[in-house]
Scaffold this motif. Structure first.
Motif, PDB file in Angstrom:
ATOM      1  N   GLY A  99       0.793  -1.213   0.000  1.00 48.43           N
ATOM      2  CA  GLY A  99       0.000   0.000   0.000  1.00 48.43           C
ATOM      3  C   GLY A  99       0.826   1.263   0.000  1.00 48.43           C
ATOM      4  O   GLY A  99       0.325   2.342  -0.360  1.00 48.43           O
ATOM      5  N   VAL A 100       2.078   1.167   0.392  1.00 44.59           N
ATOM      6  CA  VAL A 100       2.997   2.312   0.346  1.00 44.59           C
ATOM      7  C   VAL A 100       3.763   2.319  -0.978  1.00 44.59           C
ATOM      8  O   VAL A 100       3.991   3.375  -1.569  1.00 44.59           O
ATOM      9  CB  VAL A 100       3.971   2.291   1.542  1.00 44.59           C
ATOM     10  CG1 VAL A 100       4.914   3.486   1.494  1.00 44.59           C
ATOM     11  CG2 VAL A 100       3.194   2.285   2.863  1.00 44.59           C
ATOM     12  N   VAL A 101       4.134   1.144  -1.462  1.00 43.38           N
ATOM     13  CA  VAL A 101       4.892   1.066  -2.715  1.00 43.38           C
ATOM     14  C   VAL A 101       4.069   1.568  -3.902  1.00 43.38           C
ATOM     15  O   VAL A 101       4.584   2.307  -4.757  1.00 43.38           O
ATOM     16  CB  VAL A 101       5.367  -0.380  -2.984  1.00 43.38           C
ATOM     17  CG1 VAL A 101       6.057  -0.475  -4.340  1.00 43.38           C
ATOM     18  CG2 VAL A 101       6.313  -0.848  -1.897  1.00 43.38           C
ATOM     19  N   ILE A 102       2.804   1.187  -3.970  1.00 42.41           N
ATOM     20  CA  ILE A 102       1.998   1.528  -5.154  1.00 42.41           C
ATOM     21  C   ILE A 102       1.963   3.033  -5.411  1.00 42.41           C
ATOM     22  O   ILE A 102       2.241   3.472  -6.530  1.00 42.41           O
ATOM     23  CB  ILE A 102       0.593   0.903  -5.051  1.00 42.41           C
ATOM     24  CG1 ILE A 102       0.692  -0.627  -5.213  1.00 42.41           C
ATOM     25  CG2 ILE A 102      -0.338   1.474  -6.116  1.00 42.41           C
ATOM     26  CD1 ILE A 102      -0.586  -1.376  -4.913  1.00 42.41           C
ATOM     27  N   PRO A 103       1.662   3.893  -4.414  1.00 41.59           N
ATOM     28  CA  PRO A 103       1.650   5.330  -4.714  1.00 41.59           C
ATOM     29  C   PRO A 103       3.030   5.971  -4.811  1.00 41.59           C
ATOM     30  O   PRO A 103       3.198   6.976  -5.514  1.00 41.59           O
ATOM     31  CB  PRO A 103       0.856   5.923  -3.548  1.00 41.59           C
ATOM     32  CG  PRO A 103       1.032   4.965  -2.432  1.00 41.59           C
ATOM     33  CD  PRO A 103       1.109   3.613  -3.073  1.00 41.59           C
ATOM     34  N   THR A 104       4.036   5.423  -4.096  1.00 40.55           N
ATOM     35  CA  THR A 104       5.348   6.077  -4.094  1.00 40.55           C
ATOM     36  C   THR A 104       6.235   5.660  -5.266  1.00 40.55           C
ATOM     37  O   THR A 104       7.202   6.357  -5.585  1.00 40.55           O
ATOM     38  CB  THR A 104       6.105   5.780  -2.787  1.00 40.55           C
ATOM     39  OG1 THR A 104       6.273   4.355  -2.640  1.00 40.55           O
ATOM     40  CG2 THR A 104       5.355   6.331  -1.583  1.00 40.55           C
ATOM     41  N   SER A 105       5.930   4.538  -5.905  1.00 35.96           N
ATOM     42  CA  SER A 105       6.802   4.049  -6.979  1.00 35.96           C
ATOM     43  C   SER A 105       6.842   5.014  -8.159  1.00 35.96           C
ATOM     44  O   SER A 105       7.868   5.119  -8.839  1.00 35.96           O
ATOM     45  CB  SER A 105       6.368   2.652  -7.427  1.00 35.96           C
ATOM     46  OG  SER A 105       4.999   2.615  -7.760  1.00 35.96           O
ATOM     47  N   ARG A 106       5.746   5.722  -8.395  1.00 33.57           N
ATOM     48  CA  ARG A 106       5.754   6.717  -9.475  1.00 33.57           C
ATOM     49  C   ARG A 106       6.732   7.843  -9.152  1.00 33.57           C
ATOM     50  O   ARG A 106       7.482   8.303 -10.025  1.00 33.57           O
ATOM     51  CB  ARG A 106       4.348   7.286  -9.693  1.00 33.57           C
ATOM     52  CG  ARG A 106       4.273   8.352 -10.790  1.00 33.57           C
ATOM     53  CD  ARG A 106       2.879   8.932 -10.925  1.00 33.57           C
ATOM     54  NE  ARG A 106       2.446   9.568  -9.697  1.00 33.57           N
ATOM     55  CZ  ARG A 106       2.788  10.817  -9.340  1.00 33.57           C
ATOM     56  NH1 ARG A 106       3.589  11.532 -10.101  1.00 33.57           N
ATOM     57  NH2 ARG A 106       2.333  11.327  -8.208  1.00 33.57           N
TER      58      ARG A 106
END
Length: 367
Positions: A99-106
């Protein structure tokens, strides 16, 4: 005319460059134990790399961890990762939670920061970010293998599925349910809680009335341990199944003797008692931190050692040259072999099934 000595001086390595390794994980809150476990594994790799010494682009380098606590929360994670980008760090290890990786990966990909994560939601690599690499199995592999094991080995007929509404927990539960149904299991209920919950009596009472043989929980040990304890209090002596994030000694610490041989979990790669390297890692980790390595300590160690090898081969500590080297790298680590497919998932990811004995996860089968 240039003096001969000038050319020699120019070729000599200059002062040591500090390579900044960004790290983001929950270091406070319910998942703090997992964050500390991950950080410990990475720090052991940094210590080894610094002790061995490395020269990149004709310059000696040393490695330093730059650590942020993202609390396992997407909002906090955005702030933590942005701080690391602004520094800037050279590469990124984490975040830990899907849940943290999905928004921060961009954010990380736009900044050109090569990133490695153990987060398992399939959507992570489906985004197609060139700089993002997954160094552990996806939910499809973990949840699917647990579904297969429940059907083929445990002979479960009726299962209830509970998830914690995180991207990790939901993804894992969906994949488990998909494979379970395909192998003849009846899913008698799909329930949900949250990753801060401590009381599961209402959910469990509902499941008890549906005569399930097992519960699959998509979530983390801080909820899994109390859930198992409350199952026993309600007389529910059935299987509790889950993924890698309940495959931890923390389950035993939180659930006590209730976390028994009927608790099963699926976890990545090799077992920490097979190869000499794995045994040495577990012993060294215990000696260094006075605690047993949990779920991902060895994965973070491997990922950082892999990153170091890629930097050496690329002759670069960041950017496109490093990314290109990772695309083609082959590395043998504590947890197994590492090689990436076109989506930057691991090509070969065997999954080991564990159950709990005396409060500790014990490997029983590799799928």
């Amino acid at each position: 005319m240039a003096m001969p000595g000038a050319a020699i001086a120019a070729a000599a390595p200059s002062a040591t460059q500090v390579v900044k390794i960004g790290f983001s994980a929950p270091l406070t809150g319910p998942q703090a134990s997992a964050g500390a476990d991950n950080l410990g594994g990475m720090q052991m790799a940094l210590d080894r790399l610094n002790a061995e010494g490395m020269t990149i682009a004709n310059q000696k380098v040393s490695f330093k961890a730059i650590v942020e606590d993202d609390q396992g929360d997407p909002r906090s994670g955005m702030g933590a990762v942005q701080k690391l980008i602004d520094m800037p760090v050279d590469v990124m290890m984490g975040p830990y939670n899907s849940g943290v990786v999905i928004p921060t990966s961009r954010l990380l990909d736009t900044a050109g920061i090569v990133t490695m994560t153990v987060a398992s939601n399939p959507k992570i690599t489906e985004q197609g970010y060139a700089n993002l690499f997954r160094v552990a199995p996806s939910d499809s592999q973990l949840g699917g293998k647990m579904g297969l094991y429940a059907a083929k080995e445990l002979k479960v007929k009726r299962v209830a599925v509970v998830d914690d509404r995180t991207a990790y927990g939901q993804g894992l539960a969906i994949e488990f349910a998909k494979v379970a149904k395909a192998n003849g299991l009846q899913v008698v209920g799909m329930e949900y809680t949250n990753d801060k919950a401590t009381d599961f009596n209402a959910i469990l009472t509902s499941i008890k009335g549906k005569r399930a043989d097992a519960i699959f929980y998509g979530g983390y040990a801080p909820q899994g341990g109390p859930m198992r304890r409350q199952m026993k209090q309600l007389g529910m002596d059935m299987y509790l199944l889950g993924g890698e994030s309940i495959c931890s000694p923390e389950m035993g610490r939180l659930g006590g003797a209730n976390v028994d041989e009927k608790v099963y979990c699926a976890r990545a790669g090799g077992e920490l008692n097979k190869s000499p390297e794995a045994k040495n890692f577990a012993v060294d980790y215990q000696k260094r931190f006075q605690r047993t390595p949990e779920v991902f300590a060895a994965s973070y160690y491997d990922a950082m050692m892999l990153m170091g090898q890629a930097m050496k081969a690329a002759d670069a500590v960041s950017g496109p040259k490093l990314q290109a080297e990772l695309v083609k790298i082959k590395y043998q680590g504590v947890m197994g072999s590492y090689e990436f497919d076109p989506q930057h998932n691991l090509k070969d990811t065997p999954v080991t099934i564990f159950n709990f004995q005396k409060g500790l996860p014990t490997p029983i089968s590799t799928y």
